[in-house]
Design a protein around this motif. Structure first.
Motif, PDB file in Angstrom:
ATOM      1  N   TYR A  87       1.220  -0.919   0.086  1.00  0.00           N
ATOM      2  CA  TYR A  87       0.098  -0.051  -0.036  1.00  0.00           C
ATOM      3  C   TYR A  87       1.003   1.395  -0.121  1.00  0.00           C
ATOM      4  CZ  TYR A  87      -4.021  -3.070   1.273  1.00  0.00           C
ATOM      5  OH  TYR A  87      -4.902  -3.943   1.451  1.00  0.00           O
ATOM      6  N   ASN A  88       0.898   1.884  -1.000  1.00  0.00           N
ATOM      7  CA  ASN A  88       1.673   3.230  -1.146  1.00  0.00           C
ATOM      8  C   ASN A  88       0.951   4.481  -0.684  1.00  0.00           C
ATOM      9  OD1 ASN A  88       3.851   1.696  -2.858  1.00  0.00           O
ATOM     10  ND2 ASN A  88       2.231   1.639  -4.667  1.00  0.00           N
ATOM     11  N   ASP A  89       1.878   5.309   0.241  1.00  0.00           N
ATOM     12  CA  ASP A  89       1.315   6.681   0.444  1.00  0.00           C
ATOM     13  C   ASP A  89       0.302   6.463   1.426  1.00  0.00           C
ATOM     14  OD1 ASP A  89       3.281   8.274  -0.482  1.00  0.00           O
ATOM     15  OD2 ASP A  89       2.393   8.410  -2.235  1.00  0.00           O
ATOM     16  N   VAL A  90       0.190   5.242   2.376  1.00  0.00           N
ATOM     17  CA  VAL A  90      -0.732   5.274   3.174  1.00  0.00           C
ATOM     18  C   VAL A  90      -1.164   6.462   3.969  1.00  0.00           C
ATOM     19  CG1 VAL A  90      -1.804   4.033   5.366  1.00  0.00           C
ATOM     20  CG2 VAL A  90      -0.348   2.926   3.607  1.00  0.00           C
ATOM     21  N   TRP A  91      -0.003   7.000   4.534  1.00  0.00           N
ATOM     22  CA  TRP A  91       0.256   8.630   4.635  1.00  0.00           C
ATOM     23  C   TRP A  91       1.470   8.985   3.889  1.00  0.00           C
ATOM     24  CZ3 TRP A  91      -0.640   4.797   8.512  1.00  0.00           C
ATOM     25  CH2 TRP A  91      -1.736   4.894   9.101  1.00  0.00           C
ATOM     26  N   LYS A  92       1.469  10.271   3.547  1.00  0.00           N
ATOM     27  CA  LYS A  92       2.226  10.899   2.741  1.00  0.00           C
ATOM     28  C   LYS A  92       3.583  10.233   2.895  1.00  0.00           C
ATOM     29  CE  LYS A  92       3.655  13.407  -1.057  1.00  0.00           C
ATOM     30  NZ  LYS A  92       3.243  13.184  -2.375  1.00  0.00           N
ATOM     31  N   GLY A  93       4.423   9.642   1.961  1.00  0.00           N
ATOM     32  CA  GLY A  93       5.693   9.192   2.131  1.00  0.00           C
ATOM     33  C   GLY A  93       6.072   7.885   3.151  1.00  0.00           C
ATOM     34  N   ILE A  94       4.503   7.254   3.457  1.00  0.00           N
ATOM     35  CA  ILE A  94       4.914   6.165   4.288  1.00  0.00           C
ATOM     36  C   ILE A  94       3.998   4.853   3.502  1.00  0.00           C
ATOM     37  CG2 ILE A  94       4.065   4.966   6.371  1.00  0.00           C
ATOM     38  CD1 ILE A  94       4.080   7.800   7.754  1.00  0.00           C
ATOM     39  N   GLN A  95       4.684   3.900   3.312  1.00  0.00           N
ATOM     40  CA  GLN A  95       4.419   2.664   2.411  1.00  0.00           C
ATOM     41  C   GLN A  95       4.221   1.429   3.708  1.00  0.00           C
ATOM     42  OE1 GLN A  95       6.801   0.049   0.231  1.00  0.00           O
ATOM     43  NE2 GLN A  95       6.034   0.643  -1.390  1.00  0.00           N
ATOM     44  N   LEU A  96       2.964   0.657   3.337  1.00  0.00           N
ATOM     45  CA  LEU A  96       2.826  -0.408   4.020  1.00  0.00           C
ATOM     46  C   LEU A  96       3.048  -1.654   2.902  1.00  0.00           C
ATOM     47  CD1 LEU A  96       2.097  -2.376   6.427  1.00  0.00           C
ATOM     48  CD2 LEU A  96      -0.291  -1.997   5.850  1.00  0.00           C
ATOM     49  N   ARG A  97       4.134  -2.669   3.459  1.00  0.00           N
ATOM     50  CA  ARG A  97       4.342  -3.602   2.415  1.00  0.00           C
ATOM     51  C   ARG A  97       4.142  -4.940   3.251  1.00  0.00           C
ATOM     52  NH1 ARG A  97      10.175  -3.527  -0.136  1.00  0.00           N
ATOM     53  NH2 ARG A  97       9.161  -1.531  -0.882  1.00  0.00           N
ATOM     54  N   HIS A  98       3.675  -6.010   2.627  1.00  0.00           N
ATOM     55  CA  HIS A  98       3.476  -7.290   3.333  1.00  0.00           C
ATOM     56  C   HIS A  98       4.317  -8.345   2.323  1.00  0.00           C
ATOM     57  CE1 HIS A  98      -0.154  -5.314   4.728  1.00  0.00           C
ATOM     58  NE2 HIS A  98       0.300  -5.842   5.783  1.00  0.00           N
ATOM     59  N   LYS A  99       5.212  -9.226   2.846  1.00  0.00           N
ATOM     60  CA  LYS A  99       5.678 -10.219   2.375  1.00  0.00           C
ATOM     61  C   LYS A  99       5.918 -11.454   3.062  1.00  0.00           C
ATOM     62  CE  LYS A  99      10.288  -8.509   3.762  1.00  0.00           C
ATOM     63  NZ  LYS A  99      11.757  -8.015   3.175  1.00  0.00           N
ATOM     64  N   ILE A 100       6.654 -12.431   2.412  1.00  0.00           N
ATOM     65  CA  ILE A 100       6.604 -13.735   3.194  1.00  0.00           C
ATOM     66  C   ILE A 100       7.987 -14.160   3.297  1.00  0.00           C
ATOM     67  CG2 ILE A 100       5.921 -16.290   3.317  1.00  0.00           C
ATOM     68  CD1 ILE A 100       3.323 -15.459   1.822  1.00  0.00           C
ATOM     69  N   GLU A 101       8.729 -14.337   4.479  1.00  0.00           N
ATOM     70  CA  GLU A 101      10.055 -14.783   4.564  1.00  0.00           C
ATOM     71  C   GLU A 101       9.991 -16.199   5.289  1.00  0.00           C
ATOM     72  OE1 GLU A 101      12.031 -11.689   6.461  1.00  0.00           O
ATOM     73  OE2 GLU A 101      12.260 -10.473   4.712  1.00  0.00           O
ATOM     74  N   ASP A 102      10.460 -17.113   4.568  1.00  0.00           N
ATOM     75  CA  ASP A 102      10.783 -18.575   5.301  1.00  0.00           C
ATOM     76  C   ASP A 102       9.352 -18.813   5.924  1.00  0.00           C
ATOM     77  OD1 ASP A 102      13.414 -18.600   4.559  1.00  0.00           O
ATOM     78  OD2 ASP A 102      14.107 -17.367   6.461  1.00  0.00           O
ATOM     79  N   THR A 103       8.295 -18.753   5.326  1.00  0.00           N
ATOM     80  CA  THR A 103       7.103 -19.123   5.556  1.00  0.00           C
ATOM     81  C   THR A 103       6.365 -18.496   6.675  1.00  0.00           C
ATOM     82  OG1 THR A 103       7.570 -20.982   7.582  1.00  0.00           O
ATOM     83  CG2 THR A 103       7.462 -21.622   5.174  1.00  0.00           C
ATOM     84  N   ARG A 104       6.977 -17.197   7.014  1.00  0.00           N
ATOM     85  CA  ARG A 104       6.487 -16.231   8.021  1.00  0.00           C
ATOM     86  C   ARG A 104       5.837 -14.980   7.244  1.00  0.00           C
ATOM     87  NH1 ARG A 104       8.376 -12.199  11.687  1.00  0.00           N
ATOM     88  NH2 ARG A 104      10.241 -11.840  10.653  1.00  0.00           N
ATOM     89  N   PHE A 105       4.791 -14.662   7.676  1.00  0.00           N
ATOM     90  CA  PHE A 105       4.084 -13.437   7.055  1.00  0.00           C
ATOM     91  C   PHE A 105       4.833 -12.197   7.974  1.00  0.00           C
ATOM     92  CE2 PHE A 105       0.689 -10.276   6.880  1.00  0.00           C
ATOM     93  CZ  PHE A 105       0.530 -10.032   5.523  1.00  0.00           C
ATOM     94  N   VAL A 106       5.281 -11.452   7.035  1.00  0.00           N
ATOM     95  CA  VAL A 106       6.142 -10.174   7.688  1.00  0.00           C
ATOM     96  C   VAL A 106       5.455  -8.803   7.084  1.00  0.00           C
ATOM     97  CG1 VAL A 106       8.297  -8.740   7.555  1.00  0.00           C
ATOM     98  CG2 VAL A 106       8.218 -11.293   7.741  1.00  0.00           C
ATOM     99  N   SER A 107       5.073  -7.919   8.043  1.00  0.00           N
ATOM    100  CA  SER A 107       4.620  -6.326   7.650  1.00  0.00           C
ATOM    101  C   SER A 107       5.636  -5.633   7.720  1.00  0.00           C
ATOM    102  CB  SER A 107       3.587  -6.292   8.666  1.00  0.00           C
ATOM    103  OG  SER A 107       2.326  -6.857   8.578  1.00  0.00           O
ATOM    104  N   GLU A 108       5.930  -4.564   6.999  1.00  0.00           N
ATOM    105  CA  GLU A 108       6.759  -3.438   6.869  1.00  0.00           C
ATOM    106  C   GLU A 108       6.497  -2.516   6.719  1.00  0.00           C
ATOM    107  OE1 GLU A 108      11.190  -5.851   5.389  1.00  0.00           O
ATOM    108  OE2 GLU A 108       9.911  -4.422   4.074  1.00  0.00           O
TER     109      GLU A 108
END
Length: 254
Positions: A148-169
């Motif tokens: 999700y780009n620009d949830v707030w201006k200049g702030i991105q919410l990214r989701h990915k999977i690392e080693d079968t673990r769900f990660v929010s960034e």
């Protein structure tokens, strides 16, 4: 076992375990119903793989995929957590449907309209329910992440999977304020932070589920001290570290 065989198995298990998970009345995101195959309709490659069904399902990958008709049209992307449930990503909220418990996350004063995906991976996913091939969803791409780009201006919410673990960034650009980040959870959930700094919630039946691991705050090569804060069912972050530079790029992971 070859990765191609694992992907075939994953496709097969998705077919068998794609059940309906129901949230609030206005947030029902079912996948296709129970599988109802006639044996002769199962593709030969999948039939051949059934002899290997004793594989530990927990070792099979979670995958980020687009919605191409396998669930409610409001859903843009989803993560299938094999044997447990799903995470649905819309342009209004993120809905966790895990073990028949539903948790809805929203972002007060934030914007979820700009949603896209990262690099496409080699794995493909098939949803093949019933005998009518016209209703099958075949060859869905999988992605390295969604954002999700620009949830707030200049702030991105990214989701990915690392080693079968769900990660929010959270990726906070230079000069932007991480304190703008606010995460709201359904009011009937009992949010708590345990002694290890993990974010937990308790559902109406008393079961406790891990939402996020302790947050990690990173600026360049520097790891900063910080934690979650909860007030009125709103989750925020707090950095308690003299090394923190407010105008420098920041990444928060959970």
């Amino acid at each position: 076992m070859k990765i191609s065989t694992l992907l075939v198995l994953f496709s097969f298990f998705l077919t068998i375990f794609s059940k309906t998970y129901v949230g609030e009345d206005t947030y029902e995101y079912p996948l296709f119903g129970e599988a109802d195959f006639a044996t002769e309709e199962i593709p030969q490659e999948i039939r051949n793989s059934q002899q290997n069904m004793n594989i530990n399902m927990q070792t099979l990958p979670m995958m980020i995929m687009p919605n191409r008709g396998q669930t409610d049209s409001r859903v843009e992307y989803l993560v299938k957590i094999l044997g447990s449930g799903n995470i649905f990503f819309t342009k209004e909220d993120i809905v966790w449907s895990i073990n028949n418990s539903v948790m809805r996350l929203t972002y007060p004063e934030g914007n979820l309209k700009d949603l896209d995906h990262g690099e496409e991976l080699e794995g493909k996913v098939n949803f093949m329910i019933g005998n009518d091939r016209d209703n099958w969803v075949i060859g869905l791409p999988t992605y390295e992440h969604i954002a999700y780009n620009d949830v707030w201006k200049g702030i991105q919410l990214r989701h990915k999977i690392e080693d079968t673990r769900f990660v929010s960034e959270w990726h906070i650009e230079r000069g932007r304020d991480y304190k703008k980040i606010k995460i709201e959870v359904d009011e009937w959930k009992d949010l708590q932070i345990d002694d290890n700094g993990q974010l937990l919630y308790k559902n109406t039946t008393g079961n406790v589920f891990l939402i996020e691991n302790p947050p990690v705050f990173i600026q360049g090569e520097t790891h900063l001290n910080g934690n979650y804060q909860i007030k009125d069912n709103i989750i925020t972050f707090k950095i308690n570290d003299p090394k923190f530079v407010p105008k420098k790029k920041l990444i928060i992971t959970g």
